[in-house]
Design an enzyme around this catalytic site. Structure first.
Site, PDB file in Angstrom:
ATOM      1  N   LYS A   1       0.821  -1.216   0.000  1.00  0.00           N
ATOM      2  CA  LYS A   1       0.000   0.000   0.000  1.00  0.00           C
ATOM      3  C   LYS A   1       0.861   1.275   0.000  1.00  0.00           C
ATOM      4  O   LYS A   1       2.069   1.225   0.259  1.00  0.00           O
ATOM      5  CB  LYS A   1      -0.909  -0.024   1.225  1.00  0.00           C
ATOM      6  CG  LYS A   1      -1.944  -1.160   1.225  1.00  0.00           C
ATOM      7  CD  LYS A   1      -2.870  -1.000   2.425  1.00  0.00           C
ATOM      8  CE  LYS A   1      -3.953  -2.048   2.446  1.00  0.00           C
ATOM      9  NZ  LYS A   1      -4.882  -1.839   3.581  1.00  0.00           N
TER      10      LYS A   1
ATOM     11  N   TYR B   1     -12.917  -2.077  -2.704  1.00  0.00           N
ATOM     12  CA  TYR B   1     -13.299  -2.193  -1.302  1.00  0.00           C
ATOM     13  C   TYR B   1     -14.821  -2.120  -1.110  1.00  0.00           C
ATOM     14  O   TYR B   1     -15.295  -1.727  -0.032  1.00  0.00           O
ATOM     15  CB  TYR B   1     -12.608  -1.105  -0.482  1.00  0.00           C
ATOM     16  CG  TYR B   1     -11.173  -1.430  -0.083  1.00  0.00           C
ATOM     17  CD1 TYR B   1     -10.855  -2.625   0.562  1.00  0.00           C
ATOM     18  CD2 TYR B   1     -10.136  -0.530  -0.321  1.00  0.00           C
ATOM     19  CE1 TYR B   1      -9.553  -2.921   0.946  1.00  0.00           C
ATOM     20  CE2 TYR B   1      -8.822  -0.817   0.071  1.00  0.00           C
ATOM     21  CZ  TYR B   1      -8.546  -2.008   0.708  1.00  0.00           C
ATOM     22  OH  TYR B   1      -7.261  -2.296   1.103  1.00  0.00           O
TER      23      TYR B   1
ATOM     24  N   ASN C   1      -1.734   0.517   6.924  1.00  0.00           N
ATOM     25  CA  ASN C   1      -1.274  -0.775   7.440  1.00  0.00           C
ATOM     26  C   ASN C   1      -0.432  -1.564   6.444  1.00  0.00           C
ATOM     27  O   ASN C   1      -0.320  -2.777   6.535  1.00  0.00           O
ATOM     28  CB  ASN C   1      -2.446  -1.590   8.012  1.00  0.00           C
ATOM     29  CG  ASN C   1      -3.461  -1.990   6.969  1.00  0.00           C
ATOM     30  OD1 ASN C   1      -3.365  -1.587   5.810  1.00  0.00           O
ATOM     31  ND2 ASN C   1      -4.426  -2.804   7.366  1.00  0.00           N
TER      32      ASN C   1
ATOM     33  N   HIS D   1      -2.204  -5.403   1.964  1.00  0.00           N
ATOM     34  CA  HIS D   1      -3.514  -6.054   1.919  1.00  0.00           C
ATOM     35  C   HIS D   1      -3.304  -7.462   1.367  1.00  0.00           C
ATOM     36  O   HIS D   1      -2.457  -7.652   0.500  1.00  0.00           O
ATOM     37  CB  HIS D   1      -4.458  -5.279   0.982  1.00  0.00           C
ATOM     38  CG  HIS D   1      -5.707  -6.028   0.651  1.00  0.00           C
ATOM     39  ND1 HIS D   1      -6.827  -5.987   1.444  1.00  0.00           N
ATOM     40  CD2 HIS D   1      -6.003  -6.872  -0.373  1.00  0.00           C
ATOM     41  CE1 HIS D   1      -7.765  -6.760   0.914  1.00  0.00           C
ATOM     42  NE2 HIS D   1      -7.286  -7.311  -0.188  1.00  0.00           N
TER      43      HIS D   1
ATOM     44  N   GLU E   1     -10.491 -10.028  -6.518  1.00  0.00           N
ATOM     45  CA  GLU E   1      -9.462  -8.984  -6.411  1.00  0.00           C
ATOM     46  C   GLU E   1      -8.378  -9.104  -7.472  1.00  0.00           C
ATOM     47  O   GLU E   1      -7.883  -8.083  -7.973  1.00  0.00           O
ATOM     48  CB  GLU E   1      -8.813  -9.048  -5.024  1.00  0.00           C
ATOM     49  CG  GLU E   1      -9.768  -8.664  -3.907  1.00  0.00           C
ATOM     50  CD  GLU E   1      -9.140  -8.735  -2.531  1.00  0.00           C
ATOM     51  OE1 GLU E   1      -9.740  -8.201  -1.589  1.00  0.00           O
ATOM     52  OE2 GLU E   1      -8.035  -9.313  -2.387  1.00  0.00           O
TER      53      GLU E   1
HETATM   54  P1  CMP Z   1      -7.307  -4.365   4.373  1.00  0.00           P
HETATM   55  O1  CMP Z   1      -6.813  -5.684   4.777  1.00  0.00           O
HETATM   56  O2  CMP Z   1      -6.758  -3.764   3.136  1.00  0.00           O
HETATM   57  O3  CMP Z   1      -8.900  -4.462   4.195  1.00  0.00           O
HETATM   58  C1  CMP Z   1      -9.782  -3.447   4.510  1.00  0.00           C
HETATM   59  C2  CMP Z   1      -9.133  -2.297   5.195  1.00  0.00           C
HETATM   60  O4  CMP Z   1     -10.013  -1.466   5.924  1.00  0.00           O
HETATM   61  C3  CMP Z   1      -8.147  -2.788   6.219  1.00  0.00           C
HETATM   62  O5  CMP Z   1      -7.036  -3.332   5.577  1.00  0.00           O
HETATM   63  C4  CMP Z   1      -7.905  -1.543   7.036  1.00  0.00           C
HETATM   64  O6  CMP Z   1      -6.919  -0.695   6.469  1.00  0.00           O
HETATM   65  C5  CMP Z   1      -9.258  -0.865   6.956  1.00  0.00           C
HETATM   66  N1  CMP Z   1      -9.986  -1.054   8.202  1.00  0.00           N
HETATM   67  C6  CMP Z   1     -10.534  -2.167   8.677  1.00  0.00           C
HETATM   68  N2  CMP Z   1     -11.124  -1.953   9.866  1.00  0.00           N
HETATM   69  C7  CMP Z   1     -10.937  -0.651  10.140  1.00  0.00           C
HETATM   70  C8  CMP Z   1     -11.305   0.179  11.219  1.00  0.00           C
HETATM   71  N3  CMP Z   1     -11.986  -0.280  12.260  1.00  0.00           N
HETATM   72  N4  CMP Z   1     -10.935   1.473  11.161  1.00  0.00           N
HETATM   73  C9  CMP Z   1     -10.248   1.954  10.104  1.00  0.00           C
HETATM   74  N5  CMP Z   1      -9.868   1.202   9.037  1.00  0.00           N
HETATM   75  C10 CMP Z   1     -10.206  -0.093   9.075  1.00  0.00           C
END
Ligand code: CMP
Length: 139
Positions: free
Chosen positions: A12, A52, A115, A118, A129
């Site tokens: 990311k 998403y 984070n 993904h 995806e």
């Molecule tokens: P990802 O694994 O890419 O899939 C969905 C994303 O939503 C996740 O990583 C996080 O970056 C984001 N996400 C999931 N839960 C939360 C949350 N409670 N608050 C903010 N972002 C979230």
């Protein structure tokens, strides 16, 4: 030997910006994954919204879409036995503060939004995806 499986990893924007691509790829390869294909690109908001789409309506959806379309990302097609579950284990909990030691998110992620990576969470999600980024069948 079990059957090989594929999964999708996306590095990311926060990780690309902080020059962590090499370190993340090294951790993925060291864990036994074969890189079948990868590319660097930016996605516009409409594509991010579709990618998403399952999170549409959740409180973090808008921030998530803005973030993932804010810079370059690197989708990577990977192969390994049990690739989907093993990759989920390797990246760690969505929230880096809760991720196990030496997982990618524990090592590199900044927050639950930034984070770093993904990964597809099921075979069905992978099929959905991977079509966003790769259309060829790789041998
Ligand atoms: P990802 O694994 O890419 O899939 C969905 C994303 O939503 C996740 O990583 C996080 O970056 C984001 N996400 C999931 N839960 C939360 C949350 N409670 N608050 C903010 N972002 C979230």
């Amino acid at each position: 030997m079990g059957r090989k499986e594929r999964s999708l990893l996306i590095i990311k924007p926060d990780a690309v910006k902080r020059n962590l691509v090499g370190k993340i790829l090294a951790q993925v390869e060291n864990a036994g994954f074969k890189i079948l294909d990868l590319k660097m690109l930016k996605i516009k908001k409409d594509k991010a919204q579709r990618f998403y789409g399952v999170h549409n309506g959740k409180p973090f959806y808008k921030e998530l879409v803005n973030y993932i379309s804010s810079g370059s990302i690197i989708p990577i097609l990977l192969e390994k036995e049990n690739a989907i579950s093993d990759l989920r284990e390797l990246i760690g909990n969505t929230d880096p503060a809760k991720a196990a030691p030496d997982t990618i998110r524990r090592n590199f992620a900044l927050s639950i939004t930034e984070n770093s990576v993904h990964a597809s969470d099921s075979k069905k999600t992978f099929e959905f995806e991977s079509k966003f980024f790769f259309n060829r069948k790789k041998q």
